[in-house]
Scaffold this active site. Structure first.
Site, PDB file in Angstrom:
ATOM      1  N   ASP A  39       2.601  35.887   7.714  1.00 48.44           N
ATOM      2  CA  ASP A  39       2.378  35.065   6.513  1.00 48.44           C
ATOM      3  C   ASP A  39       0.920  34.633   6.507  1.00 48.44           C
ATOM      4  OD1 ASP A  39       2.737  32.943   4.423  1.00 48.44           O
ATOM      5  OD2 ASP A  39       4.851  33.326   4.819  1.00 48.44           O
ATOM      6  N   GLY A 110       2.575  52.241   4.474  1.00 46.54           N
ATOM      7  CA  GLY A 110       1.842  53.054   5.453  1.00 46.54           C
ATOM      8  C   GLY A 110       2.296  52.736   6.870  1.00 46.54           C
ATOM      9  N   TYR A 153       2.976  38.998 -12.084  1.00 42.11           N
ATOM     10  CA  TYR A 153       4.095  39.065 -11.125  1.00 42.11           C
ATOM     11  C   TYR A 153       5.001  40.241 -11.481  1.00 42.11           C
ATOM     12  CZ  TYR A 153       8.125  37.346  -8.398  1.00 42.11           C
ATOM     13  OH  TYR A 153       9.164  37.202  -7.506  1.00 42.11           O
TER      14      TYR A 153
END
Ligand code: UDP
Length: 324
Positions: A39, A110, A153
Site C-alpha cells: 500500500d 507483469g 475511476y
C-alpha cells in the site's frame, strides 16, 4: 520472512491497508496463507492492519504499484485492490486513480506472469455507469461518461478489465475479475464521502443528514464479510470472466438515510442537496452467476450488518474524542 518454504501459499494483496484489502488480508491469514500486503497509504490506513504486524505470516511493503513492483520469492496469487474507490477520493486524486488502474495493473500483470501467479482484480459496478439495464448482469456493457467526474475511476476499471483479459487470452495467465457492488462494514473511512459513513457520522455527531438529489436513486449494500467470501470463492474457482458480487437487496438512498436515523436513535432531519453529476440512478447486482458458479450468495442482511458497522463508527468517534 518466508520466501519459498513448505507448501504454504503466498499471496500479494495490493491496497492491503484499505477497507477491502485489510479484510482480505485477515481472511487469507486465517486460511493459512502467507500474506504480503502492499500500500502507498494515500487512502489506506495502517490502523486497519496494525494487528497483523506481529504475525510471521504477514509482511508489509510501503510501495506505489504504479512504479515497478518487485517481490522476492514465489507468489501463488495476486489480488489487485489498490485504488481510490469513493467519488470524493477520485475527484481529489483523479490522475493517481487512472494510474493505479492502468499502469499499476500492467505492472502487477507483469509480476503475475513472471511468478506464474493467479491474478484477481477488483473491478466494480461503476463499469456499468448509469445503467440502462436493471438489475445489472455481467453481459451488460454499461453506460459510462468517459469525461465526467466519475470517468477517471470508471474508465480505469474498464481498462483494467481489458488488459487483464488480454493477459489471459494472449499470455494464458490465470485471471479472475470480480465486479464489486456497494460494500460496507468496519474500517470504512468516516470521511470518505460515501453515503453510509457520511450518514453515520452525521447522525452520531447530531448533524443533519445530507441526502443528495431527492433520494430516489437506489443502491444495494453488501456487508464486507459476504463480499470477502465471494472473492475467496472466485479466486479458487476456474472462472476467468467477470462475476458480480453484491447484495441484491435494493433500497432508495432516502430510505437508507431513514434506516440509519432509526438505528442510531437520533432525531436528525434529512436535508436535500444537489445530486452530483452522473450519479447512477439505480443499481442492483444480478448475482445469478455467483450463485451458479461459486455457490455464493450474501448471508448478512442490512439490519445485522448496519448494527455491526454502527458499533465500529461509535468506537472510532469515541477514540477520536479521547485523543483530542
Ligand atoms: N449520497 C448522499 N449523501 C451523501 C453521500 C452520498 O445522498 O452524503 C448518495 C450519492 O449521491 C449516491 C448514493 O448516496 O446516490 C451512494 O453514494 P456512495 O458515494 O456511497 O456510492 P456510489 O455513488 O459510488 O454508489
Amino acid at each position: 520472512m518466508s520466501l519459498n518454504n513448505s507448501g504454504q501459499k503466498r499471496i500479494l494483496i495490493t491496497g492491503a491497508a484499505g477497507f477491502l484489502g485489510s479484510h482480505l488480508s485477515d481472511r487469507f491469514i486465517k486460511e493459512g496463507y502467507h500474506v504480503i500486503g502492499m500500500d502507498n497509504l494515500i487512502t489506506g490506513s495502517i490502523s486497519n492492519i496494525e494487528h497483523l504486524f506481529p504475525l510471521k505470516e504477514f509482511e508489509f511493503y510501503f510501495h506505489d504499484v504504479t512504479k515497478f513492483v518487485h517481490v522476492p520469492g514465489k507468489l501463488d496469487y495476486i489480488l489487485h485492490f489498490a485504488s481510490p474507490a469513493s467519488p470524493i477520493d477520485y475527484l481529489k486524486i483523479p490522475i493517481q486513480t487512472l494510474k493505479v488502474g492502468s499502469l499499476g495493473t500492467h505492472n502487477l500483470l507483469g509480476l503475475a506472469k513472471e511468478k506464474k501467479a493467479r491474478f484477481l482484480i477488483a473491478s466494480t459496478s461503476e463499469i456499468y455507469g448509469d445503467p440502462q439495464v436493471h438489475p445489472q448482469n455481467e453481459e451488460y456493457w454499461g453506460n459510462v461518461n468517459p469525461i465526467g467526474p466519475r470517468g477517471v475511476y470508471d474508465e480505469a476499471k474498464r481498462f483494467q478489465e481489458a488488459i487483464t483479459m488480454a493477459y489471459h487470452t494472449y499470455h494464458g495467465l490465470e485471471t479472475r475479475i470480480v465486479r464489486i457492488f456497494n460494500t460496507y462494514g468496519p474500517r470504512m473511512r468516516l470521511n470518505d464521502g460515501r453515503a453510509l459513513p457520511a450518514f453515520f457520522g452525521q447522525a452520531i455527531r447530531g448533524e443533519d443528514i445530507t441526502v443528495f438529489g431527492d433520494g430516489s436513486q437506489t443502491r444495494s449494500f453488501c456487508f464486507v464479510d459476504d463480499l470477502v467470501e465471494g472473492i475467496y470463492r472466485l479466486l479458487l474457482s476456474d472462472y476467468a470472466f467477470p462475476v458480480n458480487i453484491g447484495n441484491p437487496d435494493e433500497i432508495t438512498i432516502k430510505e437508507f438515510a431513514e434506516e440509519i436515523i432509526k438505528l442510531t436513535g437520533t432525531d436528525q432531519k434529512i436535508i436535500y442537496t444537489p445530486l452530483p453529476k452522473d450519479d447512477p440512478k439505480q443499481r442492483q447486482p444480478d448475482i445469478t452467476k455467483a450463485k451458479e458458479i461459486l455457490g455464493w450468495e450474501p448471508k448478512i442482511g442490512r439490519s445485522e450488518g448496519l448494527k455491526i458497522t454502527y458499533e465500529y463508527f461509535k468506537n472510532i468517534l469515541e477514540k477520536s474524542k479521547l485523543s483530542v
